[in-house]
Design an enzyme around this catalytic site. Structure first.
Site, PDB file in Angstrom:
ATOM      1  N   PHE A 140      58.626   9.232  64.842  1.00 49.78           N
ATOM      2  CA  PHE A 140      58.450  10.593  65.369  1.00 49.78           C
ATOM      3  C   PHE A 140      57.548  10.675  66.602  1.00 49.78           C
ATOM      4  CE2 PHE A 140      59.619  11.296  60.900  1.00 49.78           C
ATOM      5  CZ  PHE A 140      60.721  12.133  61.063  1.00 49.78           C
TER       6      PHE A 140
ATOM      7  N   ASP B 219      65.400   5.717  62.908  1.00 54.22           N
ATOM      8  CA  ASP B 219      65.404   4.662  63.921  1.00 54.22           C
ATOM      9  C   ASP B 219      64.730   5.178  65.181  1.00 54.22           C
ATOM     10  OD1 ASP B 219      67.537   6.322  64.781  1.00 54.22           O
ATOM     11  OD2 ASP B 219      68.593   4.631  65.679  1.00 54.22           O
TER      12      ASP B 219
ATOM     13  N   HIS C 199      64.701  17.407  56.606  1.00 55.61           N
ATOM     14  CA  HIS C 199      64.278  16.766  57.853  1.00 55.61           C
ATOM     15  C   HIS C 199      63.751  17.832  58.817  1.00 55.61           C
ATOM     16  CE1 HIS C 199      64.461  14.316  61.497  1.00 55.61           C
ATOM     17  NE2 HIS C 199      64.505  13.272  60.691  1.00 55.61           N
TER      18      HIS C 199
ATOM     19  N   TYR D 248      63.660   6.430  68.990  1.00 56.79           N
ATOM     20  CA  TYR D 248      64.289   7.217  70.043  1.00 56.79           C
ATOM     21  C   TYR D 248      64.997   6.267  71.007  1.00 56.79           C
ATOM     22  CZ  TYR D 248      61.100  10.913  68.444  1.00 56.79           C
ATOM     23  OH  TYR D 248      60.416  11.840  67.693  1.00 56.79           O
TER      24      TYR D 248
END
Length: 222
Positions: free
Chosen positions: A79, A66, A188, A68
């Site tokens: 990202f 989701d 991740h 920031y």
């Protein structure tokens, strides 16, 4: 339902926009704004990933979770943060892996629009968030919508590369026809993964696949 999104995606996803869950999702977001809640990213950037990477241009899909939730960060690309904003920890680790994998020097520039314009769909599974409340729009319907995006790409394109980082992204593998596409899985890039992301070499591997498909590789250097 008239949704402002890039034309090829609008045509591809038109059935989703007419479904009840999407109408309810839209109404809930509007209601939160009417109550004075700050929603990220700004409305004009919610579908930014789609604007920069039309359906026929997609080569690689990088799936995030989701947006920031801090001021000035979310820009509708997984990202990525705008120019002038410090790169978050996960993005710094992505850059470290690129440098190690490809033997190049990254500038540290955190805006990934250059990747998107080359065909990297920077897709978050959830496209909005309330300010300062991580995952606050989880379960509202975005996951159904972005699952439909992944399923459409799987069914209607050939030879794509899906980069699935972390357990959440890897759970989407079931939506992808692996006989038609390449799926690369890794931990991740978050520091919480204690470096398990490093050494995955997904960036060189993705380019190897693209070359094998007769496609121009991605210039990952920013």
């Amino acid at each position: 339902m008239d949704v402002r999104i890039e034309e090829s995606w609008k045509k591809a996803l038109e059935p989703e926009f007419e479904k009840e869950y999407f109408r309810e999702l839209s109404a809930r977001i509007h209601a939160e704004r009417d109550r004075g809640c700050t929603i990220y990213p700004p409305g004009r950037l919610i579908f930014h990933a789609f604007e920069l990477t039309p359906t026929d241009k997609v080569k690689v899909v990088i799936l995030g979770q989701d947006p920031y939730h801090n001021p000035g960060q979310a820009m509708g690309l997984s990202f990525s943060v705008p120019d002038g904003v410090p790169a978050p920890p996960s993005l710094r680790n992505i850059f470290k892996e690129i440098e190690s994998d490809l033997g190049i020097r990254m500038s540290g520039k955190p805006n990934l629009e250059g990747w998107a314009r080359q065909g990297v769909l920077l897709l978050n599974a959830i496209l909005t968030v309330r300010a300062s409340e991580a995952a606050s729009h989880s379960g509202m319907g975005w996951e159904k919508f972005t699952d439909a995006v992944i399923s459409w790409l799987s069914a209607n394109r050939e030879g794509l590369v899906f980069l699935l980082w972390g357990n959440f992204a890897r759970s989407k593998k079931a939506l992808i026809d692996c006989s038609r596409h390449t799926v690369l899985e890794a931990a991740h890039p978050s520091p919480l993964a204690r470096g398990a992301f490093f050494g995955c070499r997904h960036f060189s591997k993705a380019n190897e696949v693209l070359r094998s498909e007769g496609l121009e590789p991605i210039d990952w250097q920013l």
